[in-house]
Design a protein around this motif. Structure first.
Motif, PDB file in Angstrom:
ATOM      1  N   UNK A  37      -6.746   1.064   6.549  1.00 49.59           N
ATOM      2  CA  UNK A  37      -6.709   0.821   5.113  1.00 49.59           C
ATOM      3  C   UNK A  37      -7.899   1.515   4.454  1.00 49.59           C
ATOM      4  N   UNK A  38      -7.608   2.251   3.389  1.00 48.56           N
ATOM      5  CA  UNK A  38      -8.651   2.906   2.612  1.00 48.56           C
ATOM      6  C   UNK A  38      -8.483   2.550   1.148  1.00 48.56           C
ATOM      7  N   UNK A  52      -3.220   3.764   5.013  1.00 48.88           N
ATOM      8  CA  UNK A  52      -2.714   2.932   3.923  1.00 48.88           C
ATOM      9  C   UNK A  52      -3.727   2.946   2.791  1.00 48.88           C
ATOM     10  N   UNK A  53      -3.327   3.458   1.628  1.00 44.50           N
ATOM     11  CA  UNK A  53      -4.206   3.490   0.461  1.00 44.50           C
ATOM     12  C   UNK A  53      -3.901   2.278  -0.411  1.00 44.50           C
ATOM     13  N   UNK A  54      -4.959   1.509  -0.710  1.00 44.75           N
ATOM     14  CA  UNK A  54      -4.801   0.267  -1.469  1.00 44.75           C
ATOM     15  C   UNK A  54      -5.754   0.294  -2.653  1.00 44.75           C
ATOM     16  N   UNK A  55      -5.305  -0.236  -3.768  1.00 41.37           N
ATOM     17  CA  UNK A  55      -6.118  -0.179  -4.975  1.00 41.37           C
ATOM     18  C   UNK A  55      -7.036  -1.362  -5.166  1.00 41.37           C
ATOM     19  N   UNK A  56      -6.684  -2.528  -4.620  1.00 42.05           N
ATOM     20  CA  UNK A  56      -7.472  -3.738  -4.908  1.00 42.05           C
ATOM     21  C   UNK A  56      -8.429  -4.098  -3.775  1.00 42.05           C
ATOM     22  N   UNK A  70      -8.452   3.210  -2.778  1.00 37.33           N
ATOM     23  CA  UNK A  70      -8.099   4.368  -3.595  1.00 37.33           C
ATOM     24  C   UNK A  70      -9.327   5.068  -4.167  1.00 37.33           C
ATOM     25  N   UNK A  71     -10.451   4.342  -4.188  1.00 36.37           N
ATOM     26  CA  UNK A  71     -11.670   4.922  -4.738  1.00 36.37           C
ATOM     27  C   UNK A  71     -12.349   5.902  -3.779  1.00 36.37           C
ATOM     28  N   UNK A  72     -11.944   5.891  -2.496  1.00 31.17           N
ATOM     29  CA  UNK A  72     -12.521   6.825  -1.536  1.00 31.17           C
ATOM     30  C   UNK A  72     -11.861   8.191  -1.721  1.00 31.17           C
ATOM     31  N   UNK A  73     -12.647   9.158  -2.104  1.00 33.09           N
ATOM     32  CA  UNK A  73     -12.154  10.499  -2.392  1.00 33.09           C
ATOM     33  C   UNK A  73     -11.974  11.280  -1.088  1.00 33.09           C
ATOM     34  N   UNK A 111       0.834  -1.202   0.000  1.00 32.74           N
ATOM     35  CA  UNK A 111       0.000   0.000   0.000  1.00 32.74           C
ATOM     36  C   UNK A 111       0.870   1.254   0.000  1.00 32.74           C
ATOM     37  N   UNK A 112       0.253   2.365  -0.366  1.00 39.75           N
ATOM     38  CA  UNK A 112       0.934   3.660  -0.281  1.00 39.75           C
ATOM     39  C   UNK A 112       0.530   4.340   1.029  1.00 39.75           C
TER      40      UNK A 112
END
Length: 276
Positions: free
Chosen positions: A151-152, A135-139, A154-157, A124-125
């Protein structure tokens, strides 16, 4: 040795079932979440420790010394002594191996979940917002917490209206140490998977965690507004239109605390009652 182990398991089962049945009938519908959480943890610890306590010597029946017992000569008829069958010993060992095999299976699932979340954190980033390590995660879809990791998706603005509310909910999970409860009860289930109350514990503690996190978030948000955010976020996360890779992982559901939880109706009811 066999008798000691059997007695321990029987006593543990009786104590734990009795305490959890008491919780089910007396505390399950309460709204004092801290006390309910403490009761579940304390009852499990008591069930583990009480069977280990030895009875005081005063409660033991005193035995007459052997020397004081008069000995008499008793004539015995001739008898044939055959070797005892070892069927019962073999059966006991077989049960032990089955017990261990099933426990190892649940332990494997537990460790797989932990390693999955660690792997997810590594890929994660990292971001820092108002002292929170995110932690931003795409999947993934939605948000969840594991220890102090939030963990959040990436779609959460970050600019959307419910972003701050979700973070407060997840921060409550982290600050209250909810992951420690889940780890404790999951390990208890690994060891005593045959005990129905071990499974009830996990279900109830997750419900209490969500109630506590909701109560923390509601301190800075209106009940109706928070309810609408919860419903909207839950529908998005659990929608049938989501592709498989975007749905919550089974590892996430087992060991992490999430804002987007399946207990939505119970959570909404609890919030309304607490507001009254």
């Amino acid at each position: 040795r066999q008798e000691i182990m059997s007695n321990y398991l029987i006593e543990l089962s009786v104590i734990h079932v009795a305490l959890i049945v008491g919780y089910w009938f007396l505390l399950r519908k309460e709204r004092q979440y801290t006390k309910m959480r403490f009761y579940l943890i304390a009852s499990t610890l008591l069930a583990l420790t009480i069977p280990l306590l030895k009875l005081p010597k005063l409660l033991l029946t005193s035995k007459q010394p052997i020397d004081a017992v008069p000995m008499e000569v008793i004539s015995l008829d001739a008898m044939t002594i055959a070797p005892a069958s070892d069927v019962s010993t073999w059966s006991y060992e077989l049960l032990i191996w089955i017990y261990i095999a099933i426990s190892l299976f649940f332990l494997f699932k537990f460790l797989s979940g932990v390693f999955y979340l660690i792997w997810l954190e590594r890929k994660s980033s990292h971001e820092k917002l108002n002292g929170l390590h995110i932690r931003k995660v795409g999947n993934i879809k939605g948000s969840f917490t594991f220890f102090n990791w939030i963990f959040l998706s990436n779609e959460i603005d970050p600019n959307q209206q419910d972003y701050g509310v979700i973070l407060k909910h997840e921060k409550a999970h982290a600050s209250l140490g909810h992951t420690y409860d889940l780890m404790f009860f999951e390990l208890f289930k690994v060891c005593f998977w045959w005990l129905p109350t071990a499974w009830i514990n996990i279900k109830e503690i997750k419900k209490i965690h969500e109630f506590q996190a909701d109560a923390a978030a509601l301190k800075s948000c209106d009940v109706d507004h928070y309810s609408s955010i919860l419903i909207s976020s839950t529908l998005k996360t659990n929608g049938l239109s989501l592709p498989a890779e975007k749905r919550p992982s089974r590892w996430q559901a087992g060991l992490a605390s999430s804002f987007h939880d399946g207990l939505i109706l119970k959570r909404l009811t609890a919030m309304k009652q607490q507001a009254k």
